[in-house]
Design a protein around this motif. Structure first.
Motif, PDB file in Angstrom:
ATOM      1  N   ARG A  58       0.966  -1.114   0.102  1.00 25.40           N
ATOM      2  CA  ARG A  58      -0.121   0.008  -0.067  1.00 25.40           C
ATOM      3  C   ARG A  58       0.932   1.256  -0.024  1.00 25.40           C
ATOM      4  O   ARG A  58       0.325   2.201  -0.530  1.00 25.40           O
ATOM      5  N   SER A  59       1.983   1.322   0.679  1.00 24.91           N
ATOM      6  CA  SER A  59       3.114   2.391   0.417  1.00 24.91           C
ATOM      7  C   SER A  59       3.464   2.799  -0.802  1.00 24.91           C
ATOM      8  O   SER A  59       3.702   3.659  -1.216  1.00 24.91           O
ATOM      9  N   VAL A  60       3.891   1.520  -1.419  1.00 26.89           N
ATOM     10  CA  VAL A  60       4.519   1.598  -2.889  1.00 26.89           C
ATOM     11  C   VAL A  60       3.518   2.107  -3.734  1.00 26.89           C
ATOM     12  O   VAL A  60       3.843   2.912  -4.580  1.00 26.89           O
ATOM     13  N   ILE A  61       2.322   1.751  -3.564  1.00 28.70           N
ATOM     14  CA  ILE A  61       1.209   2.410  -4.527  1.00 28.70           C
ATOM     15  C   ILE A  61       0.833   3.581  -4.158  1.00 28.70           C
ATOM     16  O   ILE A  61      -0.082   4.078  -4.621  1.00 28.70           O
ATOM     17  N   ARG A  62       1.170   3.971  -2.906  1.00 28.36           N
ATOM     18  CA  ARG A  62       0.876   5.476  -2.556  1.00 28.36           C
ATOM     19  C   ARG A  62      -0.546   5.763  -1.780  1.00 28.36           C
ATOM     20  O   ARG A  62      -0.958   6.444  -2.113  1.00 28.36           O
ATOM     21  N   LEU A  63      -1.147   4.401  -1.295  1.00 27.00           N
ATOM     22  CA  LEU A  63      -2.257   4.353  -0.722  1.00 27.00           C
ATOM     23  C   LEU A  63      -1.766   5.182   0.628  1.00 27.00           C
ATOM     24  O   LEU A  63      -2.723   5.935   1.407  1.00 27.00           O
ATOM     25  N   TYR A  64      -0.572   5.491   1.093  1.00 25.52           N
ATOM     26  CA  TYR A  64      -0.092   5.779   2.221  1.00 25.52           C
ATOM     27  C   TYR A  64       0.969   6.923   1.991  1.00 25.52           C
ATOM     28  O   TYR A  64       1.614   6.733   0.755  1.00 25.52           O
ATOM     29  N   ASP A  65       1.311   7.983   2.889  1.00 31.16           N
ATOM     30  CA  ASP A  65       2.560   8.844   2.830  1.00 31.16           C
ATOM     31  C   ASP A  65       3.508   7.886   3.425  1.00 31.16           C
ATOM     32  O   ASP A  65       3.336   7.881   4.743  1.00 31.16           O
TER      33      ASP A  65
END
Ligand SMILES: Nc1ncnc2c1ncn2[C@@H]1O[C@H](COP(=O)(O)OP(=O)(O)OP(=O)(O)O)[C@@H](O)[C@H]1O
Ligand SMILES: [Mg+2]
Length: 310
Positions: A58-65
């Motif tokens: 999810r971080s890699v696909i930028r659902l998170y900062d």
């Protein structure tokens, strides 16, 4: 397969993803993780529940900062604020397939519209005929029929729904697909079908996969390289052969020892190794981290909290 002269498609460097839980406690879901995915290869990410696999995806696909670290994708820095062009490129060239297709497919939308959503958002067709043609072609590619486009998600089996999930990702012609436990909810026989389909698609399109899973036997079958995650740390990474033939880290050894052997004589003598990170002699918790009941919850100062959960 990876070509040694290729540049990485995805390069994750020192990725940290912390979440505030309560008071001055944060959970270091991902802590200083680095790995690379090359064009056209499958990188398997394995580890027990709560080790941070989904958070990485999810971080890699930028659902998170990301709290810290650098993520390069196709020569673009996607770890900080992105401009419109970079954001657009990320939203089309990187796609995700989720574990539970029923939960991720809108029950009130027809399959054709679910699959075509990305095309609609990014205006990727000149005419409605072109759109329908693209949807028809992708349905066939994942082993469904063109007439399925007018049906609804509940009219499909679990395996078929997962094919819809794959079609939805694939229609964007992505360079990287993040598959988060995409086969875990399926019967074992259907799992093999879906994994084979994913392999065929990779051969044909050259897309790379970040394949997240518990089940090491499927990971072994699909991955070129594997990373082993535990409590937010990437403990070991190598080619599939290296990890299976010559695991270095005791946690990796214990994961491998838990796979049942197909040969009954070997299986009878198999002993699963236990792994206790506290007695492993490996320092997971440099600095002042405070571990609560074997998890990676840490108490931090107000300054750290502000910095980490901005
Ligand atoms: N948004 C969030 N807020 C707070 N904590 C979170 C959040 N997302 C994940 N966590 C915590 O981070 C850790 C890693 O979670 P994550 O979902 O990445 O694990 P996982 O390896 O995907 O596990 P599973 O195999 O069960 O899917 C867990 O301790 C989880 O509780
Ligand atoms: Mg997960």
């Amino acid at each position: 397969m990876q070509n040694k002269t290729d540049k990485p498609l995805l390069k994750v460097e020192g990725l940290k993803q912390y979440f505030k839980v309560n008071g001055n406690f944060v959970v270091k879901a991902v802590d200083d993780v680095s790995f690379e995915v090359y064009p056209g290869e499958t990188y398997g990410l394995v580890g027990e529940s709560g080790s941070g696999k989904s958070t990485i995806g999810r971080s890699v696909i930028r659902l998170y900062d990301p709290t810290d670290g650098k993520i390069m994708f196709n020569d673009m820095d996607i770890s900080k604020r992105m401009n419109k062009a970079t954001n657009n490129a990320l939203r089309t060239q990187m796609q995700m397939i989720f574990q539970d297709p029923m939960a991720s497919l809108n029950p009130r939308k027809k399959i054709g519209d679910i699959i075509g959503e990305g095309l609609d958002i990014h205006h990727m067709y000149q005419s409605n005929e072109e759109r329908d043609e693209k949807i028809k072609r992708i349905l066939q590619k994942v082993g469904l029929a063109p007439e399925h486009a007018t049906r609804y998600p509940h009219q499909f089996s679990g395996g078929q729904r997962q094919r819809v999930g794959i079609a939805r990702a694939l229609i964007m012609n992505p360079k990287l697909i993040i598959a988060d436990e995409c086969i875990s909810a399926l019967d074992v026989s259907i799992q093999a079908q879906v994994v084979n389909l994913m392999k065929d698609i990779q051969q044909e399109t050259g897309t790379a996969y970040l394949f997240i899973a518990h089940d090491l036997s499927m990971v072994k079958y699909i991955s070129d390289r594997i990373g082993v995650l535990h409590l937010g740390h990437l403990l070991e990474t190598g080619t599939t052969e290296e990890i299976f033939e010559n695991p270095i880290h005791p946690y990796t050894k214990s994961l491998l020892s838990a796979i049942p052997a197909p040969n009954p004589i070997v299986e009878k003598n198999r002993t699963a190794l236990t792994y206790d990170y506290r007695s492993s002699g490996i320092d997971y918790t440099k600095g002042t981290n405070h571990l609560i009941s074997g998890s990676h919850y840490v108490k931090c100062t107000d300054e750290e909290l502000a910095k980490w959960t901005k």
